[in-house]
Design an enzyme around this catalytic site. Structure first.
Site, PDB file in Angstrom:
ATOM      1  N   LYS A   5      77.269  86.381  12.011  1.00  0.00           N
ATOM      2  CA  LYS A   5      77.854  87.614  11.491  1.00  0.00           C
ATOM      3  C   LYS A   5      78.999  88.097  12.380  1.00  0.00           C
ATOM      4  CE  LYS A   5      75.538  88.558   7.700  1.00  0.00           C
ATOM      5  NZ  LYS A   5      76.239  88.612   6.397  1.00  0.00           N
TER       6      LYS A   5
ATOM      7  N   GLY B 210      71.182  83.222  16.217  1.00  0.00           N
ATOM      8  CA  GLY B 210      71.983  82.524  15.224  1.00  0.00           C
ATOM      9  C   GLY B 210      72.579  83.462  14.200  1.00  0.00           C
ATOM     10  N   TYR B 211      71.768  84.390  13.707  1.00  0.00           N
ATOM     11  CA  TYR B 211      72.235  85.354  12.717  1.00  0.00           C
ATOM     12  C   TYR B 211      73.328  86.235  13.301  1.00  0.00           C
ATOM     13  CZ  TYR B 211      72.177  89.336   9.509  1.00  0.00           C
ATOM     14  OH  TYR B 211      72.542  90.334   8.638  1.00  0.00           O
ATOM     15  N   GLY B 212      73.084  86.763  14.487  1.00  0.00           N
ATOM     16  CA  GLY B 212      74.058  87.645  15.122  1.00  0.00           C
ATOM     17  C   GLY B 212      75.375  86.945  15.396  1.00  0.00           C
TER      18      GLY B 212
END
Length: 286
Positions: A194, A189-191
């Site tokens: 971003k 999710g973070y990747g």
């Protein structure tokens, strides 16, 4: 200067640097209530934190809600006698820079531990474990988009309207992540959030320059040196990993130079990796 995410560690550093040290007019924007007890005058609270104005943003709203809240807040500050609802397309454009410092990190949910946690809880024995795992995993992805990507989109929309278009070279800056330049197993999710922010910046930059002459730049540190990130690493204070962390003040200094000296900026749409200088005392740098 509009700082989106003004109450995070990086945001507070930017506010202090630009508002208190540089004596620039700073507008902060975040989901945090600066005066939760309502026991002080709101203007006094805002000014005590180095800001001229503070825009309270919706915590669980859509990206459209976020964008509209920012538009109304900035419009009211720059043109206090003009309603943001009057459909007047000639509203004042008066921001020198918009900096999106919002962000947050969550890793993927460990399926093995998640399944065992539910199976070991008698109160949850009727729960469909696979369904709950899917639900929780997608909620992580959704949250990462809300805190990392939505503010970038909202800031970009605001930039088209409020950044200087009279030759004063407006600046739009986002904080990305160098880790998201490659696959991010364990933090999907973070990747993804971003990476989406990087793509938005690269696509948005040239069009913004063509529209009003402003510059858009993404700053991509490996990891910011904040108390939360240090606690997450859970290591020795002199661990070599700490020397790779970038101090927020170094980012603030660099952005300040770009605001004062437009000729020092990278090309619009650029993603700039920030690499900390290795120091034996683990103090980090940039």
């Amino acid at each position: 200067i509009l700082i989106i995410g003004s109450q995070g560690q990086l945001g507070k550093t930017l506010v202090s640097h630009f508002g208190n040290q540089m004596n620039w007019n700073v507008i902060g924007a975040d989901v945090v209530d600066l005066n939760p007890e309502n026991n002080e005058d709101d203007d006094i609270v805002v000014q005590s934190k180095g800001m001229k104005e503070y825009i309270s943003l919706p915590q669980d709203g859509s990206v459209a809600d976020l964008s509209v809240a920012l538009y109304r807040g900035v419009s009211n500050y720059l043109s206090p006698n003009k309603s943001a609802n009057n459909n007047n397309k000639s509203a004042a454009r008066g921001l020198d820079a918009i900096i999106c410092a919002s962000g947050g990190w969550m890793g993927d949910i460990d399926k093995f531990n998640f399944q065992h946690a539910i199976q070991d809880n008698e109160l949850l024995e009727d729960i469909d474990v696979e369904e709950e795992y899917i639900r929780e995993s997608t909620l992580v992805c959704e949250h990462m988009m809300k805190v990392n990507y939505y503010p970038v989109v909202a800031g970009g929309m605001i930039g088209q309207h409020f950044l200087h278009n009279d030759g004063n070279n407006g600046l739009f800056v986002i904080i990305g992540a160098s880790a998201a330049l490659s696959p991010t197993p364990g933090m999907l999710g973070y990747g993804a959030a971003k990476s989406a922010s990087h793509h938005f910046l690269q696509s948005y930059g040239p069009s913004l320059t063509e529209e009003n002459g402003s510059t858009s730049v993404g700053i991509l540190p490996l990891m910011l040196d904040t108390p939360a990130n240090r606690a997450m690493m859970d290591g020795n204070g002199n661990d070599d990993r700490y020397s790779k962390m970038v101090k927020p003040i170094h980012i603030a200094n660099e952005i300040g130079e770009w605001i004062k000296h437009p000729h020092l900026r990278p090309h619009s749409g650029s993603l700039v990796k920030v690499i900390a200088k290795s120091r034996m005392d683990g103090s980090g740098g940039a």
